[in-house]
Design a protein around this motif. Structure first.
Motif, PDB file in Angstrom:
ATOM      1  N   TRP A 131      -7.074  -0.744  -5.517  1.00  0.00           N
ATOM      2  CA  TRP A 131      -6.569  -0.251  -4.223  1.00  0.00           C
ATOM      3  C   TRP A 131      -6.078  -1.410  -3.363  1.00  0.00           C
ATOM      4  O   TRP A 131      -5.022  -1.336  -2.743  1.00  0.00           O
ATOM      5  CB  TRP A 131      -7.682   0.509  -3.509  1.00  0.00           C
ATOM      6  CG  TRP A 131      -7.286   1.012  -2.151  1.00  0.00           C
ATOM      7  CD1 TRP A 131      -6.394   1.993  -1.861  1.00  0.00           C
ATOM      8  CD2 TRP A 131      -7.774   0.529  -0.895  1.00  0.00           C
ATOM      9  NE1 TRP A 131      -6.305   2.161  -0.493  1.00  0.00           N
ATOM     10  CE2 TRP A 131      -7.140   1.284   0.117  1.00  0.00           C
ATOM     11  CE3 TRP A 131      -8.695  -0.452  -0.527  1.00  0.00           C
ATOM     12  CZ2 TRP A 131      -7.391   1.078   1.479  1.00  0.00           C
ATOM     13  CZ3 TRP A 131      -8.958  -0.652   0.825  1.00  0.00           C
ATOM     14  CH2 TRP A 131      -8.302   0.104   1.804  1.00  0.00           C
ATOM     15  N   ARG A 132      -6.818  -2.515  -3.355  1.00  0.00           N
ATOM     16  CA  ARG A 132      -6.395  -3.702  -2.595  1.00  0.00           C
ATOM     17  C   ARG A 132      -5.059  -4.218  -3.105  1.00  0.00           C
ATOM     18  O   ARG A 132      -4.176  -4.604  -2.333  1.00  0.00           O
ATOM     19  CB  ARG A 132      -7.454  -4.797  -2.692  1.00  0.00           C
ATOM     20  CG  ARG A 132      -7.191  -6.007  -1.789  1.00  0.00           C
ATOM     21  CD  ARG A 132      -8.149  -7.133  -2.111  1.00  0.00           C
ATOM     22  NE  ARG A 132      -8.123  -8.187  -1.126  1.00  0.00           N
ATOM     23  CZ  ARG A 132      -7.208  -9.147  -1.032  1.00  0.00           C
ATOM     24  NH1 ARG A 132      -6.175  -9.156  -1.904  1.00  0.00           N
ATOM     25  NH2 ARG A 132      -7.277 -10.080  -0.103  1.00  0.00           N
ATOM     26  N   ALA A 133      -4.904  -4.233  -4.422  1.00  0.00           N
ATOM     27  CA  ALA A 133      -3.653  -4.709  -5.018  1.00  0.00           C
ATOM     28  C   ALA A 133      -2.476  -3.840  -4.595  1.00  0.00           C
ATOM     29  O   ALA A 133      -1.370  -4.343  -4.359  1.00  0.00           O
ATOM     30  CB  ALA A 133      -3.775  -4.743  -6.539  1.00  0.00           C
ATOM     31  N   SER A 134      -2.707  -2.532  -4.466  1.00  0.00           N
ATOM     32  CA  SER A 134      -1.621  -1.649  -4.051  1.00  0.00           C
ATOM     33  C   SER A 134      -1.221  -1.920  -2.603  1.00  0.00           C
ATOM     34  O   SER A 134      -0.050  -1.814  -2.245  1.00  0.00           O
ATOM     35  CB  SER A 134      -2.031  -0.186  -4.231  1.00  0.00           C
ATOM     36  OG  SER A 134      -3.019   0.192  -3.290  1.00  0.00           O
ATOM     37  N   THR A 136      -1.502  -4.893  -1.054  1.00  0.00           N
ATOM     38  CA  THR A 136      -0.850  -6.201  -0.969  1.00  0.00           C
ATOM     39  C   THR A 136       0.508  -6.248  -1.675  1.00  0.00           C
ATOM     40  O   THR A 136       1.168  -7.283  -1.664  1.00  0.00           O
ATOM     41  CB  THR A 136      -1.777  -7.301  -1.533  1.00  0.00           C
ATOM     42  OG1 THR A 136      -2.196  -6.960  -2.866  1.00  0.00           O
ATOM     43  CG2 THR A 136      -3.014  -7.467  -0.658  1.00  0.00           C
ATOM     44  N   GLU A 137       0.932  -5.148  -2.280  1.00  0.00           N
ATOM     45  CA  GLU A 137       2.309  -5.067  -2.760  1.00  0.00           C
ATOM     46  C   GLU A 137       3.283  -5.060  -1.586  1.00  0.00           C
ATOM     47  O   GLU A 137       4.438  -5.459  -1.722  1.00  0.00           O
ATOM     48  CB  GLU A 137       2.501  -3.794  -3.597  1.00  0.00           C
ATOM     49  CG  GLU A 137       1.864  -3.850  -4.981  1.00  0.00           C
ATOM     50  CD  GLU A 137       2.078  -2.552  -5.746  1.00  0.00           C
ATOM     51  OE1 GLU A 137       2.778  -1.669  -5.208  1.00  0.00           O
ATOM     52  OE2 GLU A 137       1.555  -2.429  -6.862  1.00  0.00           O
ATOM     53  N   HIS A 138       2.818  -4.594  -0.441  1.00  0.00           N
ATOM     54  CA  HIS A 138       3.673  -4.464   0.736  1.00  0.00           C
ATOM     55  C   HIS A 138       3.223  -5.348   1.897  1.00  0.00           C
ATOM     56  O   HIS A 138       3.898  -5.429   2.912  1.00  0.00           O
ATOM     57  CB  HIS A 138       3.682  -3.010   1.210  1.00  0.00           C
ATOM     58  CG  HIS A 138       3.935  -2.022   0.102  1.00  0.00           C
ATOM     59  ND1 HIS A 138       5.180  -1.836  -0.440  1.00  0.00           N
ATOM     60  CD2 HIS A 138       3.093  -1.200  -0.569  1.00  0.00           C
ATOM     61  CE1 HIS A 138       5.097  -0.914  -1.407  1.00  0.00           C
ATOM     62  NE2 HIS A 138       3.845  -0.520  -1.507  1.00  0.00           N
ATOM     63  N   TYR A 139       2.089  -6.019   1.720  1.00  0.00           N
ATOM     64  CA  TYR A 139       1.515  -6.811   2.818  1.00  0.00           C
ATOM     65  C   TYR A 139       0.904  -8.078   2.234  1.00  0.00           C
ATOM     66  O   TYR A 139       0.084  -8.007   1.313  1.00  0.00           O
ATOM     67  CB  TYR A 139       0.454  -5.979   3.554  1.00  0.00           C
ATOM     68  CG  TYR A 139      -0.359  -6.760   4.548  1.00  0.00           C
ATOM     69  CD1 TYR A 139       0.185  -7.157   5.765  1.00  0.00           C
ATOM     70  CD2 TYR A 139      -1.696  -7.088   4.284  1.00  0.00           C
ATOM     71  CE1 TYR A 139      -0.572  -7.862   6.691  1.00  0.00           C
ATOM     72  CE2 TYR A 139      -2.450  -7.793   5.199  1.00  0.00           C
ATOM     73  CZ  TYR A 139      -1.886  -8.179   6.403  1.00  0.00           C
ATOM     74  OH  TYR A 139      -2.637  -8.888   7.310  1.00  0.00           O
ATOM     75  N   VAL A 140       1.301  -9.220   2.744  1.00  0.00           N
ATOM     76  CA  VAL A 140       0.783 -10.498   2.268  1.00  0.00           C
ATOM     77  C   VAL A 140      -0.254 -11.000   3.266  1.00  0.00           C
ATOM     78  O   VAL A 140       0.099 -11.440   4.377  1.00  0.00           O
ATOM     79  CB  VAL A 140       1.917 -11.545   2.119  1.00  0.00           C
ATOM     80  CG1 VAL A 140       1.347 -12.852   1.579  1.00  0.00           C
ATOM     81  CG2 VAL A 140       3.007 -11.004   1.200  1.00  0.00           C
TER      82      VAL A 140
END
Length: 213
Positions: A131-134, A136-140
């Motif tokens: 879920w975290r990875a999803s 950070t696909e849009h947020y760094v």
């Protein structure tokens, strides 16, 4: 998923057979009325509904010595045990459960074998990381929340919540793998229920119509 169903099934299971007021008393002893929706009305409604659904078996017993109508005692059925363990496993693995559901699951964690509890918690960590990875696909995260205006604070909250949740779960896994607590199949587990007539120091003392049934 609602915590009340898991809490009520777990309380009845620990007694073997219990009337509604005993279940309410146990949940208040555990503080569940503070961190979940386990209020008297919800508890008594859940007992009646689950009896209708066949996960609990209702027994009408003699009136109490104080008088009044006969009380109903509840006993968990085979279907109820299946439902209980399904809810317990789901509460431990689903990263998006509310805090009351996770708290209820942790309260009954030792009803599982130790190895299964560890694997379920590892599954929880994997789900949190995915879920975290999803997110950070849009947020760094390294660029700070300002990159998306104040809306970035939402993503920042999600990332921090994921990190804290994963760290806490890994800590619990380490303690369980290190031998903490007594799990199913290892001996007598911690029960934490009140005996009939035992005073509850955490009871709210607020009467409810369902207390008499």
């Amino acid at each position: 998923m609602s915590a009340i169903r898991l809490l009520v099934l777990g309380a009845v299971r620990r007694h073997g057979r219990a009337h509604g007021y005993q279940v309410r008393n146990d949940l208040e002893y555990w503080g569940a009325h503070e961190w979940s929706n386990a209020k008297p009305g919800s508890i008594y409604h859940a007992l009646k509904q689950m009896a209708k659904q066949g996960v609990l078996l209702a027994h009408e017993v003699a009136p109490s010595t104080a008088g009044g109508p006969p009380r109903t005692e509840y006993e968990i059925t085979d279907a109820g045990r299946e439902e209980y363990f399904r809810l317990l496993r789901e509460s431990l693995t689903s990263y998006d459960q509310k805090m009351d559901v996770l708290s209820a699951g942790i309260g009954f964690l030792v009803d599982l074998p130790r190895a299964e509890a560890v694997e379920l918690l590892r599954e929880r960590v994997r789900a949190i990381e995915a879920w975290r990875a999803s997110v950070t696909e849009h947020y760094v995260p390294e660029e700070g929340p300002e990159q998306l205006g104040h809306i970035g604070e939402i993503m920042n909250l999600w990332v921090h919540s994921a990190d804290v949740g994963a760290a806490w779960t890994r800590g619990l896994i380490k303690r369980v793998e290190g031998g903490a607590y007594t799990f199913s199949g290892e001996g007598e587990t911690f029960v934490g229920v009140l005996a009939e007539g035992e005073e509850n120091p955490y009871a709210t003392g607020i009467p409810d119509e369902g207390d008499r049934h």
